[in-house]
Enzyme design. Sequence first.
Site, short mmCIF file in Angstrom:
data_model
loop_
_atom_site.label_atom_id
_atom_site.label_comp_id
_atom_site.label_asym_id
_atom_site.label_seq_id
_atom_site.Cartn_x
_atom_site.Cartn_y
_atom_site.Cartn_z
N CYS A 1 94.39 -18.60 1.00
CA CYS A 1 93.21 -18.22 1.79
C CYS A 1 92.41 -17.15 1.06
O CYS A 1 91.18 -17.20 0.99
CB CYS A 1 93.64 -17.69 3.16
SG CYS A 1 94.58 -18.86 4.16
N THR B 1 125.01 4.57 6.89
CA THR B 1 124.52 5.08 8.17
C THR B 1 123.66 4.05 8.88
O THR B 1 122.60 3.69 8.41
CB THR B 1 123.71 6.37 7.96
OG1 THR B 1 124.49 7.28 7.23
CG2 THR B 1 123.30 6.97 9.28
N CYS C 1 101.08 -32.83 -2.19
CA CYS C 1 100.84 -32.11 -0.93
C CYS C 1 102.11 -31.50 -0.36
O CYS C 1 102.15 -30.34 0.04
CB CYS C 1 100.23 -33.06 0.11
SG CYS C 1 98.56 -33.58 -0.29
N ASP D 1 95.95 -16.15 6.12
CA ASP D 1 97.38 -15.95 6.31
C ASP D 1 98.19 -16.21 5.05
O ASP D 1 99.42 -16.26 5.11
CB ASP D 1 97.91 -16.83 7.46
CG ASP D 1 97.44 -18.26 7.35
OD1 ASP D 1 97.32 -18.75 6.20
OD2 ASP D 1 97.20 -18.90 8.39
N CYS D 2 97.53 -16.39 3.90
CA CYS D 2 98.29 -16.60 2.67
C CYS D 2 97.39 -16.30 1.47
O CYS D 2 96.19 -16.09 1.61
CB CYS D 2 98.82 -18.02 2.59
SG CYS D 2 97.52 -19.28 2.50
N CYS E 1 100.35 -37.39 -5.14
CA CYS E 1 99.73 -36.16 -4.63
C CYS E 1 100.80 -35.14 -4.24
O CYS E 1 101.70 -35.47 -3.47
CB CYS E 1 98.85 -36.49 -3.42
SG CYS E 1 97.93 -35.07 -2.83
N ASP F 1 123.67 1.65 2.26
CA ASP F 1 123.81 2.97 2.88
C ASP F 1 124.54 2.75 4.20
O ASP F 1 124.10 1.98 5.05
CB ASP F 1 122.42 3.57 3.11
CG ASP F 1 122.49 4.93 3.77
OD1 ASP F 1 123.59 5.33 4.18
OD2 ASP F 1 121.44 5.58 3.89
#
Length: 554
Positions: free
Chosen positions: A19, A440, A396, A15-16, A394, A438
């Site tokens: 990974c 529209t 994290c 998911d990233c 750290c 735009d």
Amino acid sequence: MSATLTTRFRVDGMDCASCALKVSTAAKGVPGVTDASVSVQAGTLLVTHEAEADLESVANRVTKLGYPSRRASPDEKHTHTTRSHSKHDDHGHNDDHDHDKEKEQKQAAAGLHGHDHGATSGPWWKSRKALLTLASGTAVAIAWLIGRAVPDLDTYAFTLAMLVGLLPIAWRAVMGIRYGTPFSIETLMTIAAVGAVIIGAAEEAAMVVFLFLIGELLEGVAAGRARASIQALTNLVPQTARLEENGQTREVPADSLEIGSTILVRPGDRIPADGDIVEGDSAIDESPVTGESVPVRRQQGDKALAGTINGDGVLRIKVTAAASDNTIARVVRLVEEAQESKAPTERFIDRFSRWYTPGVLVVGFLVAVVPPLLWSASWSEWTYKGLALLLIGCPCALVISVPAAIAAALSAGARRGLLMKGGAVLEGLGKITAVALDKTGTLTAGKPEVTDIVAVGVSEREALSLAASLETGSSHPLAIAILAKAQADKAPVPPAVDAKALGGKGVSGRVGGKDVFLGSPAAASERNKLSAEQSARIAALNDAGKTVSVLLVD
């Protein structure tokens, strides 16, 4: 002379970009694998390898990292062989490789997608991530109750609660170390949690692990929603097409259409492929692709886009692009590629943590062991200080927060119909000083309505009544607007006789014994020359952003 093969794997749970890095690094570590590319959005791993490479080892390594992996089934898999003799042959291999990736992207556009860790189907709350997060949260709640009831058991209860969530994380950390990514977020979380327990902060350790799992779950959900928004694009293209061959029409899968084929598109059908109109005239609703809410009149020689909706005429279209390269497929491909690009802040954090994290580990270790070894200081005191430095230093929170914030923003945008191409776009928004839109369907409702009725020789009510009579039964946006105005003004709508649409011009018929025509100013001028005053009034209305229809009676 060496043979090079390319094999595709299905990988769940990515998911990233982090990974993707872990998966590709693990795959490249298998002997015989020369390259590995990952598509997070498609949930695929494309491995370039020698013939003797152990592909089962590739799948096993990736699975052990926490991303269930398997070789694509025969109908999904595209494996090819190339022979390297010279620079020219190498170029040929690259072409084949790109072609294979093109096939992969085509299948991604057809609906193949990744899932959360360990989940191959079903809603997100049934995924392995969700179940692990729930178990960790439940364990923390039980530990809190035990600690309040029996204070002496507080540390033990929270330590056990921490282990519920930490063990899977620690396993992934060990596998990451083993397969080439030693300083992953899992490694940092494992050290931080164990260190917290050592210095007597078991409650904090359990909460850190629980919050980390929540962050991972939210990231997975956001990635799934982003995939769903991209998947919605692929659904714009119909699954079948009406192919014309030798004077016969038959229904075939849309992805089997070849360049040069002729297809028949009936009124109301979605156009299944990009192509040139060779016969017919129709108003095409291009809003699914371009956002233009008012149908556009297309005729012979004009382009037709896959995913758009044919209006009122039968069209014959000559296919100019294969399914893997039509308008929708290109949009999907661009969005998926953009998803892989990192935001500047995210890239900085990656570079920062790549050097900073090992540095903190080294400094923490030195603080813990140097004073006791060199100056006979207390081991317990300096071990405590070393671990405290490690926990404080750290990064994290920094490493987790940026991807999670980006994922949350992309998900929020997708829910509101905004498909943003990655974190770089989000950061760019903060520097914008001017915006052009735009109108529209963006600044307006995207639905036309009658604003002016200029009557010449008759009353406005009668002009509206005659126009509505001709438009009765039509689904054209302008016709709907005229009928809505007639209903709002309670204008009578007598029946029209011999009403018919004139392609690209307008509609004609007889109403109350009168010959009536309603159409564009250009078409009306062909029937009856407009005066200079009328033409000037029409030009002024057009300049105001309005669409003018001219009604002629007899």
